[in-house]
Write an enzyme that holds these catalytic residues in place. Structure first.
Site, PDB file in Angstrom:
ATOM      1  N   TRP A 103      10.018  -2.821   1.739  1.00 55.57           N
ATOM      2  CA  TRP A 103       9.615  -1.437   1.986  1.00 55.57           C
ATOM      3  C   TRP A 103      10.807  -0.529   2.246  1.00 55.57           C
ATOM      4  O   TRP A 103      10.880   0.587   1.725  1.00 55.57           O
ATOM      5  CB  TRP A 103       8.590  -1.344   3.114  1.00 55.57           C
ATOM      6  N   ASP A 174       9.682   4.098   9.358  1.00 55.95           N
ATOM      7  CA  ASP A 174       8.399   3.718   8.766  1.00 55.95           C
ATOM      8  C   ASP A 174       7.769   2.652   9.666  1.00 55.95           C
ATOM      9  O   ASP A 174       8.159   1.496   9.628  1.00 55.95           O
ATOM     10  CB  ASP A 174       8.652   3.167   7.353  1.00 55.95           C
ATOM     11  N   LYS A 198      -2.967  -0.655   8.358  1.00 57.94           N
ATOM     12  CA  LYS A 198      -2.511  -1.886   9.021  1.00 57.94           C
ATOM     13  C   LYS A 198      -3.018  -1.923  10.465  1.00 57.94           C
ATOM     14  O   LYS A 198      -3.665  -2.866  10.874  1.00 57.94           O
ATOM     15  CB  LYS A 198      -0.979  -1.981   9.020  1.00 57.94           C
TER      16      LYS A 198
HETATM   17  C1  LIG Z   1       2.029  -1.203   3.699  1.00 59.86           C
HETATM   18  C2  LIG Z   1       3.339  -0.557   3.902  1.00 59.86           C
HETATM   19  C3  LIG Z   1       3.760   0.531   3.118  1.00 59.86           C
HETATM   20  C4  LIG Z   1       2.946   1.080   1.977  1.00 59.86           C
HETATM   21  O1  LIG Z   1       1.955   1.867   2.406  1.00 59.86           O
HETATM   22  P1  LIG Z   1       1.073   2.763   1.404  1.00 59.86           P
HETATM   23  O2  LIG Z   1       0.158   3.435   2.368  1.00 59.86           O
HETATM   24  O3  LIG Z   1       0.394   1.812   0.487  1.00 59.86           O
HETATM   25  O4  LIG Z   1       1.962   3.691   0.703  1.00 59.86           O
HETATM   26  C5  LIG Z   1       4.985   1.097   3.391  1.00 59.86           C
HETATM   27  N1  LIG Z   1       5.761   0.637   4.374  1.00 59.86           N
HETATM   28  C6  LIG Z   1       5.401  -0.420   5.144  1.00 59.86           C
HETATM   29  C7  LIG Z   1       6.309  -0.903   6.224  1.00 59.86           C
HETATM   30  C8  LIG Z   1       4.173  -1.035   4.932  1.00 59.86           C
HETATM   31  O5  LIG Z   1       3.805  -2.083   5.689  1.00 59.86           O
END
Ligand SMILES: *Cc1c(COP(=O)(O)O)cnc(C)c1O
Length: 363
Positions: A103, A174, A198
């Protein structure tokens, strides 16, 4: 079939049972309105009250002051890590991206489309494939970046930073896969974002927390208004229709979290649950997690079987035992158990018993 199902999917992921039951009970008649929350205007007094209460609870859970705007947006984490460089990476400036997994690297790649970045490789990988995070003092980092972006919890590899990097510029993170699972000091960050699917609620919404001071440095001229964090803040994240059902479910999750004792209680539980599972994985070499102990995630725990030929059997028998969502990410293989807030300790105990019994049968 009285056996409970435990869902270890990495995302979209398990929601608390109590939240799902509440949502079910008021599906057809929310708040005495005779219709569901999905069917009313986002500008109605009832929905506005829900939205405000959700924001207040979220701020309380993470200790977020009025110096920050909290936004409930569309587009996922991916849209945010695309929007951030679009608005902050002016020509001639350079941003720092700390890369330690899928990511963080995707975020860096996206940013490179809009401006100059320095991607710093934070990962040590040895010949056996063991991974660890480099120390901040071990790597060469750019001076005066316009911001530093990092991913505290890498969902796919199962890596976690124990601290926030020091830097002279704004810190952007993030937190998609670890938000609300551990206490943070929001003052260490200038902007955080997290896709809901999540640890917040169902897919379709992303929470952005941004220090209002940062608006002055943002360039919104060329991008759609819905990407304009300042305007979204001014308009309660309702420049257009928000993801109302996701927002509603998130509001139930925040209430539930408060009843459970808030983020500090979730943090203790996350430590307890992940310790239990790592102990089981580390017992001998039947299972293996390739991440250095100091850098292991508490949320996402990948593990491989010594005999990869048993993978399909493991997944099938786990499913029969009510343990689902364990298939590893395609880029890593093996298994992955995600232990988000909604996973009870009992779920981890059930997984551990299954893993030990499986090892006795096939080890
Ligand atoms: C799941 C995830 C993403 C992607 O998220 P989307 O909502 O599908 O764009 C980005 N960064 C991390 C750390 C994630 O766990």
């Amino acid at each position: 079939m009285n056996q409970p199902t435990h869902n270890f999917c990495a995302g979209p992921a398990a929601l608390p049972q109590a939240v799902l039951k509440k949502a079910q009970s008021e599906l057809l008649n929310w708040n005495g309105l005779g219709v569901s929350v999905m069917e009313i205007s986002h500008r109605s007094a009832e929905f506005q009250a829900l939205a405000e209460q959700a924001e207040a609870n979220f701020r309380e859970l993470l200790g977020i002051s009025d110096e920050y705007a909290v936004l409930f947006l569309h587009g996922g984490a991916t849209l945010q890590f695309s929007n951030i460089p679009m608005t902050l990476l002016a020509p001639g400036s350079k941003a720092e991206y700390l890369c330690n997994g899928v990511w963080s690297s995707k975020a860096a790649k996206e940013a490179a489309r809009y401006g100059t970045i320095r991607a710093v490789d934070m990962l040590n990988i040895d010949e056996q494939g063991n991974r660890s995070l480099k120390d901040f003092s071990e790597v060469t980092r750019p001076s005066n970046p316009v911001y530093t972006h990092f991913t505290p919890n890498e969902t796919i590899e199962g890596l976690r930073y124990a601290r926030v990097p020091e830097t002279s510029g704004p810190v952007i993170a993030d937190l998609s896969s670890c938000i609300l699972s551990e206490q943070i000091d929001i003052n260490e960050y200038d902007l955080i974002y997290a896709g809901a699917q999540k640890n917040i609620g169902p897919a379709g919404m992303t929470i952005v927390v941004v220090r209002k001071d940062l608006f002055e440095q943002m360039h919104f001229e060329r991008s759609p208004s819905v990407f304009n964090y300042q305007r979204q803040a001014e308009q309660g994240s309702m420049i257009n229709t928000p993801a109302t059902y996701s927002w509603y479910l998130a509001s139930l999750v925040f209430e539930w979290l408060k009843e459970q004792g808030g983020v500090s209680a979730m943090e203790s539980l996350a430590i307890e649950k992940s310790d239990l599972l790592y102990q089981c994985v580390d017992e001998d070499d039947f299972y293996r997690n390739p991440i250095a102990r100091k850098d292991r995630s508490r949320m996402n725990i990948p593990f491989i079987l010594k005999d990869e030929a048993l993978n399909e059997r493991f997944l099938n028998e786990a499913k029969q035992a009510g343990l689902v969502g364990l298939k590893g990410h395609r880029s890593v293989g093996g298994m992955r158990a995600s232990l988000y807030n909604a996973i009870p300790v009992d779920g981890v105990l059930a997984l551990n018993s299954f893993m030990r019994a499986f090892k006795t049968r096939y080890g």
